[in-house]
Scaffold this motif. Structure first.
Motif, PDB file in Angstrom:
ATOM      1  N   LEU A 141       0.848  -1.188   0.000  1.00  0.00           N
ATOM      2  CA  LEU A 141       0.000   0.000   0.000  1.00  0.00           C
ATOM      3  C   LEU A 141       0.883   1.237   0.000  1.00  0.00           C
ATOM      4  CD1 LEU A 141      -2.752  -1.102   2.525  1.00  0.00           C
ATOM      5  CD2 LEU A 141      -2.777  -1.251   0.030  1.00  0.00           C
ATOM      6  N   PRO A 142       0.413   2.326  -0.576  1.00  0.00           N
ATOM      7  CA  PRO A 142       1.254   3.524  -0.672  1.00  0.00           C
ATOM      8  C   PRO A 142       1.453   4.198   0.662  1.00  0.00           C
ATOM      9  CG  PRO A 142      -0.956   4.007  -1.434  1.00  0.00           C
ATOM     10  CD  PRO A 142      -0.910   2.519  -1.191  1.00  0.00           C
ATOM     11  N   GLY A 143       2.517   4.984   0.747  1.00  0.00           N
ATOM     12  CA  GLY A 143       2.673   5.875   1.882  1.00  0.00           C
ATOM     13  C   GLY A 143       1.604   6.953   1.799  1.00  0.00           C
ATOM     14  N   ARG A 178       2.668  14.432  -3.127  1.00  0.00           N
ATOM     15  CA  ARG A 178       4.097  14.456  -3.434  1.00  0.00           C
ATOM     16  C   ARG A 178       4.905  13.706  -2.371  1.00  0.00           C
ATOM     17  NH1 ARG A 178       5.368  14.965  -8.402  1.00  0.00           N
ATOM     18  NH2 ARG A 178       7.493  15.106  -7.566  1.00  0.00           N
ATOM     19  N   LYS A 179       4.568  13.902  -1.100  1.00  0.00           N
ATOM     20  CA  LYS A 179       5.254  13.159  -0.053  1.00  0.00           C
ATOM     21  C   LYS A 179       4.955  11.661  -0.178  1.00  0.00           C
ATOM     22  CE  LYS A 179       5.571  16.842   3.400  1.00  0.00           C
ATOM     23  NZ  LYS A 179       5.195  17.273   4.770  1.00  0.00           N
ATOM     24  N   SER A 180       3.717  11.357  -0.536  1.00  0.00           N
ATOM     25  CA  SER A 180       3.337   9.949  -0.660  1.00  0.00           C
ATOM     26  C   SER A 180       4.125   9.247  -1.759  1.00  0.00           C
ATOM     27  CB  SER A 180       1.834   9.831  -0.945  1.00  0.00           C
ATOM     28  OG  SER A 180       1.474   8.493  -1.171  1.00  0.00           O
ATOM     29  N   ALA A 238       7.939   5.350  -3.566  1.00  0.00           N
ATOM     30  CA  ALA A 238       8.992   4.971  -4.506  1.00  0.00           C
ATOM     31  C   ALA A 238      10.217   4.447  -3.762  1.00  0.00           C
ATOM     32  CB  ALA A 238       9.369   6.165  -5.378  1.00  0.00           C
ATOM     33  N   GLU A 239      10.571   5.108  -2.673  1.00  0.00           N
ATOM     34  CA  GLU A 239      11.733   4.667  -1.887  1.00  0.00           C
ATOM     35  C   GLU A 239      11.505   3.261  -1.339  1.00  0.00           C
ATOM     36  OE1 GLU A 239      14.330   6.103   2.042  1.00  0.00           O
ATOM     37  OE2 GLU A 239      12.653   7.314   1.291  1.00  0.00           O
ATOM     38  N   ARG A 240      10.290   3.004  -0.831  1.00  0.00           N
ATOM     39  CA  ARG A 240       9.994   1.671  -0.298  1.00  0.00           C
ATOM     40  C   ARG A 240      10.014   0.609  -1.389  1.00  0.00           C
ATOM     41  NH1 ARG A 240       4.855   0.689   2.586  1.00  0.00           N
ATOM     42  NH2 ARG A 240       4.084   2.707   1.898  1.00  0.00           N
ATOM     43  N   MET A 252      10.004   7.935 -10.995  1.00  0.00           N
ATOM     44  CA  MET A 252      10.920   7.787  -9.862  1.00  0.00           C
ATOM     45  C   MET A 252      11.459   6.370  -9.730  1.00  0.00           C
ATOM     46  SD  MET A 252       8.961   9.912  -6.848  1.00  0.00           S
ATOM     47  CE  MET A 252       8.543  11.657  -7.019  1.00  0.00           C
ATOM     48  N   LEU A 253      10.853   5.416 -10.433  1.00  0.00           N
ATOM     49  CA  LEU A 253      11.182   4.007 -10.246  1.00  0.00           C
ATOM     50  C   LEU A 253      12.136   3.520 -11.331  1.00  0.00           C
ATOM     51  CD1 LEU A 253       7.589   2.684  -9.482  1.00  0.00           C
ATOM     52  CD2 LEU A 253       9.391   3.233  -7.820  1.00  0.00           C
TER      53      LEU A 253
END
Length: 385
Positions: free
Chosen positions: A150-152, A163-165, A170-172, A205-206
């Motif tokens: 699930l997304p942040g 944007r923060k999500s 993407a980092e996770r 971003m990925l």
């Protein structure tokens, strides 16, 4: 003796959600069960079930396709999610009745089974990288080969900051892909919370190969928006849980706008409509990946669908080790389709293979009004839940 004697919607609280079941009884005493998928708007669907019952009682329960058409065309205006959610539950219950009458599982009425077990995917519910990796390691050890995260959300109360999500998510995902290697199928459900530009930014971003499917990044009302997004990323899409008919699914199939069909058998119109969409998808080499966030009746119907079609990937489950939310309470549903690790075992019992303890369901407590969060962006504007 095959005529419909009664149709009743039954709304119950099961686990952390309401479930709207539909009970149909024939004049010779056979009972069939269906389930509606329009969560948090169950009273509207129940009203439509009662409306349909006004002209369905007394009809031959075996004429399932004809009943579907009469329900859909019994008003001037075409269908819609409330109508087809009610129709879905009725359709599923009629198939349950016919299977019990003929003493065969429902999938035999759909052409017989293609597979002995139906693959499912699991969903993690951790909100940070360490927790996500820990859950994924547990699932891998249990044999799960398709995992959705699930997304942040990055929300405070009811505030969603896209944007923060997307940055956090993407980092996770990058960390998860490095952790699991290339064999694991990895997906993300963005629950149609992004704009087209935000969805494209997230995909960019990925690194290539990070994500195997992107589920519902934007809403489905405008196929042209997905057509534009398709030109901006090569990540496969998983779209369709919002679809209420084959007509709504059509542009996504014909124009290659989804690579996994996420139809919900309890919303799209039951077996009658789902089988038509499945055949259309097969022609375009699109596999089914059904939405299945409900109870044992919806799950059983989806498993029978999965047994009866060739083009299948995975079914969503709420019974994975990471998120068993009580939707399949054995005290309420003493007989239901069983899991073996990441698979549902194709049942052999007549009908759906689900038994409902009706007294327990009716005594389960008053259903709560469930209103999804009304998410807002930081500037106060409304966005999607």
């Amino acid at each position: 003796m095959t005529k419909i004697a009664a149709i009743e919607p039954i709304l119950a609280r099961v686990g952390v959600r309401n479930q709207l079941l539909v009970k149909i009884t024939t004049e010779d005493g056979i009972t069939g069960w269906g389930e509606s998928g329009l969560s948090s708007r169950e009273h509207s669907v129940a009203a439509n079930v009662r409306h349909f019952a006004d002209f369905l009682v007394g009809q031959d329960s075996r004429q399932i396709g004809r009943i579907w058409q009469e329900n859909y065309r019994s008003q001037y205006f075409e269908g819609g999610r409330v109508f087809t959610a009610a129709m879905s539950a009725i359709d599923i219950a009629l198939y349950d009745i016919l299977g019990k009458r003929l003493q065969v599982p429902v999938y035999q009425l759909l052409g017989g089974r293609h597979r002995d077990k139906v693959p499912a995917f699991a969903t993690t519910n951790a909100s940070d990288i360490d927790g996500t990796l820990e859950q994924i390691s547990m699932l891998q050890e249990g044999g799960w080969d398709c995992i959705r995260i699930l997304p942040g959300i990055w929300n405070t109360g009811e505030i969603f900051e896209p944007r923060k999500s997307i940055a956090d998510t993407a980092e996770r995902l990058i960390a998860v892909r490095e952790h699991v290697g290339r064999e694991m199928t990895l997906g993300i459900d963005y629950h149609h919370r992004l704009s087209l530009a935000e969805a494209a930014s997230f995909c960019n971003m990925l690194p290539a190969g990070t994500l195997d499917f992107l589920e519902e990044p934007i809403r489905d009302e405008t196929p042209e928006a997905y057509r534009t997004l398709r030109t901006m990323t090569d990540i496969p899409f998983a779209v369709g849980e919002e679809f209420a008919s084959k007509w709504q699914a059509g542009p996504y199939i014909e124009q290659g706008l989804t690579q996994y069909m996420r139809l919900d058998i309890c919303n799209i119109g039951g077996f009658t409509e789902a089988m038509k969409v499945a055949g259309w998808c097969e022609r375009h080499y699109i596999d089914l990946m059904p939405h299945n966030p409900l109870g044992p009746v919806c799950t059983a119907a989806t498993v029978h669908l999965g047994a009866a079609v060739p083009n299948w990937s995975w079914v969503e489950t709420r019974q994975a080790p990471t998120e068993n939310l009580g939707f399949h309470d054995p005290g309420l549903f003493p007989v239901q389709v069983q899991m073996d690790g990441p698979f549902y075992i194709t049942p052999d019992a007549p009908g759906l293979g689900v038994e409902v303890d009706e007294d327990a369901i009716r005594a389960a407590g008053t259903p709560e009004h469930v209103e999804p969060p009304h998410l807002k962006r930081p500037d106060g504007s409304v966005t999607n839940w």
